[in-house]
Design an enzyme around this catalytic site. Sequence first.
Site, PDB file in Angstrom:
ATOM      1  N   CYS A  71       0.938  -1.208  -0.022  1.00  0.00           N
ATOM      2  CA  CYS A  71       0.149  -0.022  -0.094  1.00  0.00           C
ATOM      3  C   CYS A  71       0.870   1.224  -0.003  1.00  0.00           C
ATOM      4  O   CYS A  71       0.507   2.179  -0.677  1.00  0.00           O
ATOM      5  CB  CYS A  71      -1.082   0.073   1.285  1.00  0.00           C
ATOM      6  SG  CYS A  71      -0.263   0.291   3.073  1.00  0.00           S
ATOM      7  N   HIS A 110      -2.217   0.873   7.237  1.00  0.00           N
ATOM      8  CA  HIS A 110      -2.868   1.008   5.770  1.00  0.00           C
ATOM      9  C   HIS A 110      -2.717   2.461   5.171  1.00  0.00           C
ATOM     10  O   HIS A 110      -3.373   3.435   6.032  1.00  0.00           O
ATOM     11  CB  HIS A 110      -4.230   0.372   5.702  1.00  0.00           C
ATOM     12  CG  HIS A 110      -4.387   0.317   4.029  1.00  0.00           C
ATOM     13  ND1 HIS A 110      -3.718  -0.211   3.137  1.00  0.00           N
ATOM     14  CD2 HIS A 110      -5.396   0.901   3.405  1.00  0.00           C
ATOM     15  CE1 HIS A 110      -4.263  -0.135   1.917  1.00  0.00           C
ATOM     16  NE2 HIS A 110      -5.530   0.399   2.145  1.00  0.00           N
ATOM     17  N   ASP A 125      -7.512   4.211  -3.363  1.00  0.00           N
ATOM     18  CA  ASP A 125      -6.703   2.917  -2.894  1.00  0.00           C
ATOM     19  C   ASP A 125      -6.280   1.844  -3.615  1.00  0.00           C
ATOM     20  O   ASP A 125      -7.150   1.020  -3.931  1.00  0.00           O
ATOM     21  CB  ASP A 125      -7.537   2.680  -1.531  1.00  0.00           C
ATOM     22  CG  ASP A 125      -6.695   1.536  -0.654  1.00  0.00           C
ATOM     23  OD1 ASP A 125      -5.534   1.271  -1.262  1.00  0.00           O
ATOM     24  OD2 ASP A 125      -7.149   0.944   0.218  1.00  0.00           O
TER      25      ASP A 125
END
Length: 271
Positions: A71, A110, A125
């Site tokens: 991420c 995250h 995302d």
Amino acid sequence: MHPVIDLGAYARRIGFLDPMRADLATVQGIVRAHVAAIAFENLDALMGKPIDLDPLGIEDKLVHRGRGGYCFEHNRLLAEVLRSLDLPVDCLLARVLWNRPEGAPAAQSHMVLRVVIDDEPWLVDAGFGGLSLSSALRLTSGLEQLTPHEPCRLLERDDEWLLQAQVSGQWRSLYRFRQQPCEEIDLAVANHYVSTHHDSPFTHQLIVARTIADQRLTLRNHEFTIHHRGGPSERYPLPTTTDIRRVLERHFMLVLPAHAGLDRRLAMLPR
């Protein structure tokens, strides 16, 4: 002063052929192409290699060397791409709820993006693995939003936002976050924890994902799964290191690192 990303090289890497503009159609197209072309993968963390959050280093790895990332790498690269289009972008930290017991503590592990397009905030995302968003989501509470894959919705309560996806007919919580932009040091601390701590799955499990038009491809240790949109999933065991390498290269389109310990580390994966 933000680093200058080579937009031409990035566009070629993800196969985005249209002109890049500061509009919603461009952002949606970039996100959809990005998750299809650049795999989510944690090979560096698995091998104990530090994860560098320098945007130009990430660009080199994901764009020029044919690798993927997790991420912090995907969304950091995407943030600089969107900033290059003069779109306002904030980096946010989220607490992962997916596959966790109800009420279990969750660290801010995250990274996601808030992008303002035509004066309206959107959630972007590209780095949530097997459930990475294949489109931007309007930051509006309670609105069911269709994506090329699962329907999603955002719920807001007491200044905290919850992202849910409809998986197998049920709304499942992915993560929660606040719209509080984080600083560089916050990203560095979270990235260090996720890439080095023994409680992080990225340090001892192989987790790879890619999202294409009608499928989600996932690899976890010795199992490769093809999730068909609206249909059953196919699961394939990968008993040998050679099998894992073949799937990484063929299905996830990865240029594997020339690291002497890679095969040895893959052979140690839990079964």
